[in-house]
Design an enzyme around this catalytic site. Sequence first.
Site, PDB file in Angstrom:
ATOM      1  CE  LYS A 112     -12.491   7.811 -15.904  1.00  0.00           C
ATOM      2  NZ  LYS A 112     -11.301   6.929 -15.800  1.00  0.00           N
ATOM      3  CG  ASP A 156      -5.245   3.891 -11.264  1.00  0.00           C
ATOM      4  OD1 ASP A 156      -5.047   4.107 -10.046  1.00  0.00           O
ATOM      5  OD2 ASP A 156      -5.388   4.806 -12.092  1.00  0.00           O
ATOM      6  CG  PHE A 158      -0.257  -2.697  -5.869  1.00  0.00           C
ATOM      7  CD1 PHE A 158      -1.030  -3.739  -5.384  1.00  0.00           C
ATOM      8  CD2 PHE A 158       0.255  -2.789  -7.139  1.00  0.00           C
ATOM      9  CE1 PHE A 158      -1.267  -4.866  -6.151  1.00  0.00           C
ATOM     10  CE2 PHE A 158       0.024  -3.910  -7.915  1.00  0.00           C
ATOM     11  CZ  PHE A 158      -0.733  -4.946  -7.425  1.00  0.00           C
ATOM     12  CB  CYS A 197      -5.615  -9.899   3.632  1.00  0.00           C
ATOM     13  SG  CYS A 197      -4.075  -9.293   4.351  1.00  0.00           S
ATOM     14  CB  CYS A 217      -1.310   0.675 -16.877  1.00  0.00           C
ATOM     15  SG  CYS A 217      -1.409   1.889 -15.610  1.00  0.00           S
ATOM     16  CB  CYS A 274      -0.703 -11.216   7.621  1.00  0.00           C
ATOM     17  SG  CYS A 274      -1.305  -9.825   6.650  1.00  0.00           S
TER      18      CYS A 274
HETATM   19 ZN   LIG Z   1      -3.058 -10.903   5.591  1.00  0.00          ZN
END
Ligand SMILES: [Zn+2]
Length: 371
Positions: A112, A156, A158, A197, A217, A274
């Site tokens: 691709k 596609d 995580f 984020c 998917c 975070c």
């Molecule tokens: Zn963060």
Amino acid sequence: MHERLAQLRCLPGRKRRYHGTRARYGQMKPEQHEKYSRQILFSGIGEAGQEKLLQASAALVGCGALGTVAANLLVRSGVGRLRIIDRDFVEVSNLQRQTLFDEADTREALPKAAAAERRLRAINSDVRVEGVVADVTPKNVIDLLSGFTVILDGTDNFQTRLLLNDAAVSLHVPWIYAAAVGSYGVTMTVRPTETACLACLLEGEEKSAFMGAEATCDTAGIVNSAAGVVASIEAAEAMKLLAGRPEALHRRLISCDVWSGKFQSVRVARNPNCRACARHEFVFLGGEAQPHITLCGRDSVQIHERSRRLDLGELGRHLASATHEVRSNDFLLRFRVSPYEITVFADGRAIVKGTTDPAIARSLYARYIGA
Ligand SMILES: [Zn+2]
């Protein structure tokens, strides 16, 4: 800018005329004035924004449904440089939504990244388009993404997105998260230290609501326009950053469903504790590359059992002697071991089609490509 827009609304008969001369418009060549004239006329970008865009650079990770749409828009807009990183090759089932590819690409079994580079260079020769055939891993992500103005998500899964998030936050570069499945899509722009984020979003309390876009998917399929809408919003956000107009960023988590017509946007607060953007614990950068990953939407497993490069010519001669229907191009070699089809890349990766069982894929890899 708002004043100018209001002025234009009040005076519908007024037209802003565009007169391109090199002296007036800085570094742009006269043909570039003409090429980008409609974008320069748009007050949100203007001449100064276009000049910045022409000097700026973007990196796109993943060139599928989202990536092809975003890359097409960015290259037409005149971004100075675009690097496209993708690990996969073009298949006939991609053509329904991956708008840079055509039937010739599937016949040639082009990667691709290579097919996109060829097409995009034909669309706009101003842009330095660089296709990189590679899997983004903790080992190579910083090298691949350093030195760009913005990073775009065309992936596609995580696992890779959280890797991109850690890389972008550690490099202090903005990146744009985008995902689509079924008729639904979602996108959010991350500016390290200024916005939430992806770890703030996914690893906080709101986690479960957004992880759903991943695993389905295969079964849910995808409506091409869902990817188109989300990738278009993603490209617009990239253009704001590339043109030096960060104040125009939407600053929301935007989701839309093109089938039901529901569009939503919510503010996402930074998590003051975070792991990534507050504590700088970039655990995905230190992670091990997965030795095998089941690819999305296909009956296939990607396997990466060796870190050294392969001599595809030698492998081809070896396999041809046993008549395995070997085909190859400059980037990859493909052969058939019924009912499986195995595609091998020069970096040592292979995609085994016909199974989702990593054990079968590993044994085929060991037998035909070697440990
Ligand atoms: Zn963060």
